[in-house]
Design a protein around this motif. Structure first.
Motif, short mmCIF file in Angstrom:
data_model
loop_
_atom_site.label_atom_id
_atom_site.label_comp_id
_atom_site.label_asym_id
_atom_site.label_seq_id
_atom_site.Cartn_x
_atom_site.Cartn_y
_atom_site.Cartn_z
N ILE A 291 5.01 -7.22 -55.93
CA ILE A 291 4.68 -7.00 -54.52
C ILE A 291 4.51 -8.33 -53.81
CG2 ILE A 291 2.90 -6.15 -52.95
CD1 ILE A 291 4.51 -3.88 -53.99
N ALA A 292 3.82 -9.28 -54.45
CA ALA A 292 3.59 -10.59 -53.83
C ALA A 292 4.91 -11.31 -53.57
CB ALA A 292 2.68 -11.43 -54.73
N ALA A 293 5.83 -11.23 -54.52
CA ALA A 293 7.14 -11.89 -54.34
C ALA A 293 7.89 -11.30 -53.15
CB ALA A 293 7.97 -11.75 -55.62
N SER A 294 7.88 -9.99 -53.03
CA SER A 294 8.58 -9.35 -51.91
C SER A 294 7.92 -9.69 -50.58
CB SER A 294 8.62 -7.83 -52.12
OG SER A 294 7.33 -7.27 -52.05
N LEU A 295 6.60 -9.80 -50.56
CA LEU A 295 5.90 -10.16 -49.34
C LEU A 295 6.21 -11.60 -48.93
CD1 LEU A 295 2.38 -8.58 -49.95
CD2 LEU A 295 4.17 -7.77 -48.42
N LEU A 296 6.30 -12.48 -49.91
CA LEU A 296 6.61 -13.88 -49.63
C LEU A 296 7.99 -14.00 -48.98
CD1 LEU A 296 5.37 -16.69 -50.06
CD2 LEU A 296 6.62 -16.83 -52.21
N ILE A 297 8.94 -13.21 -49.45
CA ILE A 297 10.29 -13.24 -48.89
C ILE A 297 10.34 -12.55 -47.53
CG2 ILE A 297 12.69 -12.49 -49.22
CD1 ILE A 297 12.08 -12.58 -52.29
N GLY A 298 9.66 -11.41 -47.42
CA GLY A 298 9.81 -10.58 -46.23
C GLY A 298 8.94 -10.94 -45.05
N THR A 299 7.80 -11.60 -45.27
CA THR A 299 6.85 -11.85 -44.19
C THR A 299 7.42 -12.61 -42.99
OG1 THR A 299 4.90 -11.68 -45.61
CG2 THR A 299 4.68 -13.02 -43.64
N PRO A 300 8.28 -13.64 -43.16
CA PRO A 300 8.83 -14.33 -41.98
C PRO A 300 9.57 -13.41 -41.01
CG PRO A 300 9.24 -15.62 -43.97
CD PRO A 300 8.71 -14.30 -44.43
N PHE A 301 10.00 -12.24 -41.47
CA PHE A 301 10.74 -11.34 -40.59
C PHE A 301 9.84 -10.69 -39.54
CE2 PHE A 301 13.70 -11.85 -44.05
CZ PHE A 301 14.93 -11.87 -43.41
N PHE A 302 8.52 -10.71 -39.73
CA PHE A 302 7.63 -10.27 -38.65
C PHE A 302 7.90 -11.11 -37.41
CE2 PHE A 302 4.94 -8.69 -42.17
CZ PHE A 302 4.65 -7.42 -41.70
N VAL A 303 7.95 -12.42 -37.59
CA VAL A 303 8.16 -13.34 -36.47
C VAL A 303 9.60 -13.22 -35.95
CG1 VAL A 303 8.08 -15.75 -35.74
CG2 VAL A 303 6.40 -14.88 -37.38
N VAL A 304 10.56 -13.05 -36.86
CA VAL A 304 11.97 -12.90 -36.45
C VAL A 304 12.12 -11.70 -35.52
CG1 VAL A 304 14.30 -12.34 -37.27
CG2 VAL A 304 12.92 -14.03 -38.50
N PHE A 305 11.57 -10.56 -35.92
CA PHE A 305 11.73 -9.35 -35.09
C PHE A 305 10.86 -9.41 -33.84
CE2 PHE A 305 13.28 -7.49 -39.18
CZ PHE A 305 14.56 -7.19 -38.73
#
Length: 555
Positions: A291-305
């Motif tokens: 879960i932590a690995a996926s969050l590390l990869i996915g979190t920047p997309f909050f700012v992108v969207f």
């Protein structure tokens, strides 16, 4: 003079620094809030052992999830209480109070004696602490989102507020890091016995740091201007919910926006973790790492969207996220099963399990007071399979028939536990469980996921896809909620639909989905809950919600 200076280079950098402080202080405080809240969700299994040990395992886990959900249940009431205070008293003062309440209630959980020490008082005090946390969180998000949006320049509200949205994931990420560090440092046995308390106790340090940072802030300029011009609402609750023109927006924001956003968010983060640990039998530490690995990869997309929503609009991004989630959840979770527990997936495909039983012999195995004994032949069969994490279907047998478990071509008959005394029941159960276990093992069903067989790239890819869906629906939502409502009732009006959506539709998702799976034996059946709600939100939002990105929130 001040306005002219704002166009100068130095003043422009000063504004940038001020904005960074506003975003950073609001976000740091919210990271802390969500860190606290996620701890309980991540440690639900340990909570079950220490505070609900007086009931059977399935009931205990559902109880632990219900105690988790209790915090969500009261969030709308926190939204009303603190939303009203925020519109009357100011944004900054209100979210200082909410943070203090939540931090102290979390710290107390780390000190709370267990069920074995003080009996039923332990779960009661635990639930009270969850309620305090939920009330506080009900006022936190609306304050932070409103505060940042009212500081943001026109055309950048999606980008600015999206940084707050990252805090929910960062809070979960931080909680997972602290849990993982404690687990690996002291070992699983010590962590299970008492080390699970450490992440709760550590929160007091985060509370002190967050309060200090937030004390550096000034009040929102929009709120100050509103007060100076005498436009503040004296009755924010009545103005928000007693006037149909505003109540209609609140209802649309709930059904066409936050309900779908909530279930996508909780499925992608909370339910994914529960699914890995409870259903696929992945080791707790490994599940946290994935879960932590996926969050590390996915979190920047909050700012992108969030940034993208300033250009193409909030509505198309959020609605697309809900629609894709509704269509993709079943294939994504089935792929996740293949990736992390391929032996389970293969066994379920090659030797499917069916419980054939008299429907009258089967109960829904949830006992609120822990007094019911589930010892009919059907209940024994289902309880064993649920505990073993084995998916199964149920078929009706003739009235009065003893239940059978069919594992591929092999059948194992259950037994009537209600007809036996305790010593005879214990002996029969031991022999029967040995026989069922051997049959499942022969058919290829594993007792737990084998870390050596996990397809790590595929597992992280699926979990990252779930997180990216979360970022689509959650990244732009703060800006859209702020833009839907006028300044004088903004805190109150946006907080209620957000917290009904996230507190009720989202907060009850793990409990509801787990209960649906327990009732049917189908490990994917619980996904119908988020799929249905996300689809409804997509339809209602597309048809009835207006785009808000060009709204002047200071008008």
């Amino acid at each position: 003079m001040a306005e002219g200076a704002a166009h100068g280079e130095g003043a422009e950098h000063l504004v940038d620094r001020r904005d960074r402080l506003v975003i950073g202080a609001s976000s740091v405080g919210t990271v802390f809030e969500w860190y606290d809240f996620y701890l309980y969700g991540s440690l639900a299994g340990f909570i079950t052992q220490h505070f609900f040990s007086g009931v059977n395992e399935t009931t205990g886990y559902i109880f632990a999830l219900l105690a988790f959900a209790a915090g969500f249940a009261v969030r709308p009431f926190g939204a009303l209480v603190f939303g009203r205070l925020g519109d009357l008293w100011g944004r900054k003062n209100t979210f200082l109070v909410t943070m203090l309440l939540m931090g102290l209630s979390t710290f107390v959980v780390g000190l709370l004696p267990s069920y074995a020490q003080i009996g039923v008082a332990a779960p009661i005090i635990l639930v009270v602490m969850r309620l305090v946390q939920g009330l506080a969180l009900g006022g936190e998000y609306g304050g932070a989102a409103t505060y940042v949006a009212e500081h943001a320049p026109h055309g950048k509200r999606g980008f600015y507020t999206s940084w707050i949205q990252t805090t929910a994931t960062l809070g979960l990420f931080l909680s997972l890091i602290v849990i993982l560090a404690a687990r690996t440092t002291m070992g699983e046995e010590a962590f299970r016995a008492w080390g699970w308390r450490i992440p709760f106790l550590v929160s007091i340090l985060l509370l002190i740091a967050s309060l200090w940072i937030r004390l550096q802030l000034n009040e929102s300029p929009a709120f100050q201007r509103m007060v100076a011009e005498g436009k503040a609402s004296k009755r924010p609750l009545a103005d928000s919910f007693a006037r149909w023109s505003n109540l209609k927006l609140v209802l649309l924001a709930l059904v066409g926006l936050t309900a779908g956003q909530a279930v996508v968010w909780y499925t992608g983060q909370f339910y994914a973790l529960f699914f890995l640990e409870k259903t696929l039998k992945v080791d707790g530490a490994l599940a946290n790492i994935l879960i932590a690995a996926s969050l590390l990869i996915g979190t920047p997309f909050f700012v992108v969207f969030g940034w993208l929503s300033d250009r193409i609009g909030r509505k198309p991004i959020i609605m697309a996220g809900c629609l894709i989630a509704a269509l993709a959840y079943f294939p994504l979770f089935k792929t996740l099963t293949v990736a992390v527990n391929p032996q389970l997936a293969a066994a379920a495909r090659n030797a499917p399990v069916t419980v054939i039983a008299d429907p009258e012999d089967c109960a829904f195995q949830f006992d609120p007071i822990g007094k019911t004994v589930f010892n009919t032949s059907c209940d024994l069969a289902k309880a064993y399979l649920a505990k073993a994490g084995v998916p199964y279907e149920t078929r009706a047998a003739a009235a009065g028939a003893v239940a059978e478990i069919h594992i591929g071509e092999r059948a194992v008959q259950s037994f009537r536990g209600e007809a036996l005394d305790k010593p005879s029941f214990a002996a029969a159960a031991k022999a029967w469980e040995r026989e069922v276990g051997a049959a499942l093992k022969a058919a290829g069903y594993p007792s737990a996921a084998d870390p050596a067989r996990v397809n790590y790239p595929l597992a992280i890819a699926v979990l990252t896809a779930l997180v990216i869906l979360v970022t689509m629906v959650y990244g732009p939502i703060a800006a859209m909620l702020v833009e839907l409502f006028p300044t004088n009732i903004r805190y109150t009006s946006m907080s209620l639909p957000y917290h009904i959506g996230n507190g009720w539709f989202g907060g009850f998702l793990p409990t509801t989905a787990f209960a649906m799976v327990a009732a049917t034996g189908n490990i994917y059946f619980g996904l119908w809950y988020p799929v249905t709600i996300a689809a409804v939100t997509a339809v209602v939002g597309l048809l009835f919600l207006r785009e808000t990105k060009d709204v002047d929130i200071h008008a």
